[in-house]
Design a protein around this motif. Sequence first.
Motif, mmCIF file in Angstrom:
data_model
loop_
_atom_site.group_PDB
_atom_site.id
_atom_site.type_symbol
_atom_site.label_atom_id
_atom_site.label_comp_id
_atom_site.label_asym_id
_atom_site.label_seq_id
_atom_site.Cartn_x
_atom_site.Cartn_y
_atom_site.Cartn_z
ATOM 1 N N ALA A 97 0.829 -1.208 0.000
ATOM 2 C CA ALA A 97 0.000 0.000 0.000
ATOM 3 C C ALA A 97 0.864 1.259 0.000
ATOM 4 O O ALA A 97 0.388 2.344 -0.342
ATOM 5 C CB ALA A 97 -0.919 -0.002 1.220
ATOM 6 N N TYR A 98 2.156 1.109 0.346
ATOM 7 C CA TYR A 98 3.075 2.251 0.424
ATOM 8 C C TYR A 98 4.073 2.296 -0.720
ATOM 9 O O TYR A 98 4.820 3.254 -0.847
ATOM 10 C CB TYR A 98 3.814 2.231 1.765
ATOM 11 C CG TYR A 98 2.858 2.422 2.916
ATOM 12 C CD1 TYR A 98 2.522 3.692 3.356
ATOM 13 C CD2 TYR A 98 2.265 1.331 3.533
ATOM 14 C CE1 TYR A 98 1.621 3.881 4.386
ATOM 15 C CE2 TYR A 98 1.361 1.508 4.562
ATOM 16 C CZ TYR A 98 1.040 2.773 4.983
ATOM 17 O OH TYR A 98 0.134 2.950 6.005
ATOM 18 N N GLY A 99 4.104 1.257 -1.539
ATOM 19 C CA GLY A 99 5.026 1.245 -2.669
ATOM 20 C C GLY A 99 5.414 -0.173 -3.051
ATOM 21 O O GLY A 99 4.848 -1.157 -2.571
ATOM 22 N N GLU A 100 6.417 -0.280 -3.896
ATOM 23 C CA GLU A 100 6.872 -1.570 -4.404
ATOM 24 C C GLU A 100 7.661 -2.340 -3.344
ATOM 25 O O GLU A 100 8.611 -1.819 -2.763
ATOM 26 C CB GLU A 100 7.758 -1.362 -5.632
ATOM 27 C CG GLU A 100 8.217 -2.642 -6.267
ATOM 28 C CD GLU A 100 9.120 -2.414 -7.460
ATOM 29 O OE1 GLU A 100 9.748 -3.401 -7.885
ATOM 30 O OE2 GLU A 100 9.201 -1.271 -7.950
ATOM 31 N N VAL A 101 7.240 -3.561 -3.103
ATOM 32 C CA VAL A 101 7.908 -4.435 -2.134
ATOM 33 C C VAL A 101 8.796 -5.402 -2.906
ATOM 34 O O VAL A 101 8.316 -6.172 -3.733
ATOM 35 C CB VAL A 101 6.873 -5.210 -1.282
ATOM 36 C CG1 VAL A 101 7.561 -6.173 -0.338
ATOM 37 C CG2 VAL A 101 5.975 -4.242 -0.520
ATOM 38 N N ASN A 102 10.096 -5.358 -2.630
ATOM 39 C CA ASN A 102 11.022 -6.290 -3.278
ATOM 40 C C ASN A 102 10.969 -7.665 -2.637
ATOM 41 O O ASN A 102 11.052 -8.674 -3.329
ATOM 42 C CB ASN A 102 12.455 -5.762 -3.224
ATOM 43 C CG ASN A 102 12.671 -4.560 -4.107
ATOM 44 O OD1 ASN A 102 11.893 -4.296 -5.014
ATOM 45 N ND2 ASN A 102 13.723 -3.821 -3.840
ATOM 46 N N SER A 103 10.865 -7.701 -1.292
ATOM 47 C CA SER A 103 10.814 -8.985 -0.602
ATOM 48 C C SER A 103 10.222 -8.815 0.789
ATOM 49 O O SER A 103 10.246 -7.728 1.354
ATOM 50 C CB SER A 103 12.211 -9.606 -0.494
ATOM 51 O OG SER A 103 13.039 -8.809 0.331
ATOM 52 N N ALA A 104 9.708 -9.912 1.309
ATOM 53 C CA ALA A 104 9.210 -9.970 2.679
ATOM 54 C C ALA A 104 9.636 -11.326 3.229
ATOM 55 O O ALA A 104 9.308 -12.362 2.653
ATOM 56 C CB ALA A 104 7.695 -9.828 2.719
ATOM 57 N N GLU A 153 9.413 5.421 -0.081
ATOM 58 C CA GLU A 153 8.273 4.527 0.145
ATOM 59 C C GLU A 153 8.442 3.779 1.461
ATOM 60 O O GLU A 153 7.483 3.606 2.219
ATOM 61 C CB GLU A 153 8.141 3.541 -1.011
ATOM 62 C CG GLU A 153 7.794 4.195 -2.320
ATOM 63 C CD GLU A 153 7.872 3.248 -3.505
ATOM 64 O OE1 GLU A 153 8.407 2.123 -3.361
ATOM 65 O OE2 GLU A 153 7.406 3.633 -4.591
ATOM 66 N N GLY A 154 9.650 3.347 1.733
ATOM 67 C CA GLY A 154 9.933 2.655 2.987
ATOM 68 C C GLY A 154 9.697 3.552 4.190
ATOM 69 O O GLY A 154 9.127 3.114 5.203
ATOM 70 N N GLN A 155 10.107 4.793 4.095
ATOM 71 C CA GLN A 155 9.897 5.729 5.204
ATOM 72 C C GLN A 155 8.411 5.987 5.427
ATOM 73 O O GLN A 155 7.958 6.069 6.569
ATOM 74 C CB GLN A 155 10.646 7.037 4.938
ATOM 75 C CG GLN A 155 12.149 6.859 5.058
ATOM 76 C CD GLN A 155 12.942 8.075 4.601
ATOM 77 O OE1 GLN A 155 12.486 8.879 3.795
ATOM 78 N NE2 GLN A 155 14.160 8.200 5.128
ATOM 79 N N ARG A 156 7.645 6.083 4.346
ATOM 80 C CA ARG A 156 6.189 6.251 4.487
ATOM 81 C C ARG A 156 5.569 5.010 5.133
ATOM 82 O O ARG A 156 4.664 5.114 5.964
ATOM 83 C CB ARG A 156 5.543 6.527 3.135
ATOM 84 C CG ARG A 156 5.711 7.954 2.662
ATOM 85 C CD ARG A 156 4.724 8.313 1.564
ATOM 86 N NE ARG A 156 4.702 7.363 0.461
ATOM 87 C CZ ARG A 156 5.406 7.475 -0.664
ATOM 88 N NH1 ARG A 156 6.208 8.512 -0.830
ATOM 89 N NH2 ARG A 156 5.322 6.569 -1.608
ATOM 90 N N ALA A 157 6.055 3.836 4.754
ATOM 91 C CA ALA A 157 5.538 2.592 5.338
ATOM 92 C C ALA A 157 5.842 2.536 6.834
ATOM 93 O O ALA A 157 4.977 2.149 7.637
ATOM 94 C CB ALA A 157 6.128 1.374 4.626
ATOM 95 N N ILE A 158 7.043 2.938 7.215
ATOM 96 C CA ILE A 158 7.410 2.952 8.638
ATOM 97 C C ILE A 158 6.479 3.881 9.405
ATOM 98 O O ILE A 158 5.921 3.513 10.440
ATOM 99 C CB ILE A 158 8.886 3.366 8.821
ATOM 100 C CG1 ILE A 158 9.810 2.264 8.309
ATOM 101 C CG2 ILE A 158 9.184 3.694 10.285
ATOM 102 C CD1 ILE A 158 11.272 2.668 8.192
ATOM 103 N N GLN A 159 6.296 5.093 8.889
ATOM 104 C CA GLN A 159 5.428 6.060 9.563
ATOM 105 C C GLN A 159 3.980 5.584 9.612
ATOM 106 O O GLN A 159 3.291 5.762 10.608
ATOM 107 C CB GLN A 159 5.503 7.421 8.860
ATOM 108 C CG GLN A 159 6.837 8.098 9.039
ATOM 109 C CD GLN A 159 6.958 9.370 8.203
ATOM 110 O OE1 GLN A 159 6.148 9.637 7.317
ATOM 111 N NE2 GLN A 159 7.987 10.152 8.490
ATOM 112 N N GLY A 160 3.526 4.960 8.531
ATOM 113 C CA GLY A 160 2.136 4.539 8.460
ATOM 114 C C GLY A 160 1.804 3.263 9.204
ATOM 115 O O GLY A 160 0.661 3.076 9.628
#
Length: 96
Positions: free
Chosen positions: A23-30, A54-61
């Motif tokens: 939801a915050y951007g492209e995910v390379n891996s999980a 995108e990673g920083q937005r995901a962390i904040q969100g």
Amino acid sequence: MNIYVSNLSYHTSESDLRELFSAYGEVNSAKIITDRETGRPRGFAFVEMAQKEEGQRAIQGLNNTSVDNFDINVAEARPREERSQSRNSFQSYKRY
């Protein structure tokens, strides 16, 4: 950007994380980290996002949000520290 996710439910899957973070951007891996002996999840994971912003937005969100009834912690992953040699100091001991 590499992201550390902790306090995960043992029922959360890698596909759940991929969907959540996408939801915050492209995910390379999980990758959910598992115990070497039992194969059971250890309650934490690493998610790699394509773009730092995108990673920083995901962390904040996502930090302190509920996933599978667990409040997860989300932060930028730190580099792995080198293991000290104190555990293996006996190897450097020489017998005369």
